[in-house]
Design a protein around this motif. Sequence first.
Motif: not given
Length: 287
Positions: A135-140, A187-188, A193-194, A231-232
């Motif tokens: 998920d984070h890979w796609q986000w990055a 996970f936060a 993301d992630k 997303r604070p």
Amino acid sequence: MTLYPINTGNFKLDGGAMFGVVPKSIWQRTNPSDANNMIDLSARCLLIEDGDRLILIDNGMGNKQSDKFFGYYYMWGDFNLDSSLKQYGFHRDDITDVFLTHLHFDHCGGSIQWNKDKTGYEPAFKNAHFWTNEDHWQWATQPNRREKASFLKENILPMEESGQLKFTAVPENDLLKNSALGFDIFFANGHTDKQMIPMIRYQDKTIAFMADLLPTVGHIPLPYVMGYDTRPLLTMNEKEKFLNMAADKNLYLFLEHDAHNEIITVQHTEKGVRLKDTFTTRQIFNN
């Protein structure tokens, strides 16, 4: 199991950006700034020696960017990845796994280096797997405009091209128990993301590598959230949940970015969760 702190370099960032809406008159009590409003930060990583595995959590900015790039971050001190590894008798070729809490440049830039003739890039850890999550890979790799400057393709894409990239599982809730690397992962999603927060069982303690969920001691109060967070409001909720757990279970919080405080514990007070004790890594890791 043996743990080692690996300081990959110190730098500075704007204090206002690091504390978002919190006024300088308040945050400078814990994080004093210089004449340019910059505060001291570190890139303190963690090396885990466990049987035949040598796991490095995060690896700093690396050294392949331009002088202009590094000039923005006011590098200071004598620390770097190789000298820190050498201090404990290790070389980067000994690393079997590189676990990346997230793919912002100050956490993963050391993963990739120039090749010998500077015509392209290659893994800086030739014998290691690089661990993130899908998920984070796609986000990055498909970055939003806000984070695009933090996700540098030269830090990220060569990991996949090398064939050394691996993904951890992503749990349905926020806690992955007993991951492929042997530790639990929280996970936060507030900072990015992630983002993954490793929780390592060490002797009779649990060491939580806080990454950007808790950058410094000064960020313990819930509203003290970085301007960098995507997303604070979610960060506040995640911090509240994690810090309550940390106080309940007496977790030892390893601070990646606090240049002057290495490991802390927290406690419940009338004002919420607050600092309890501060330790050096030598006191906790006995090395």
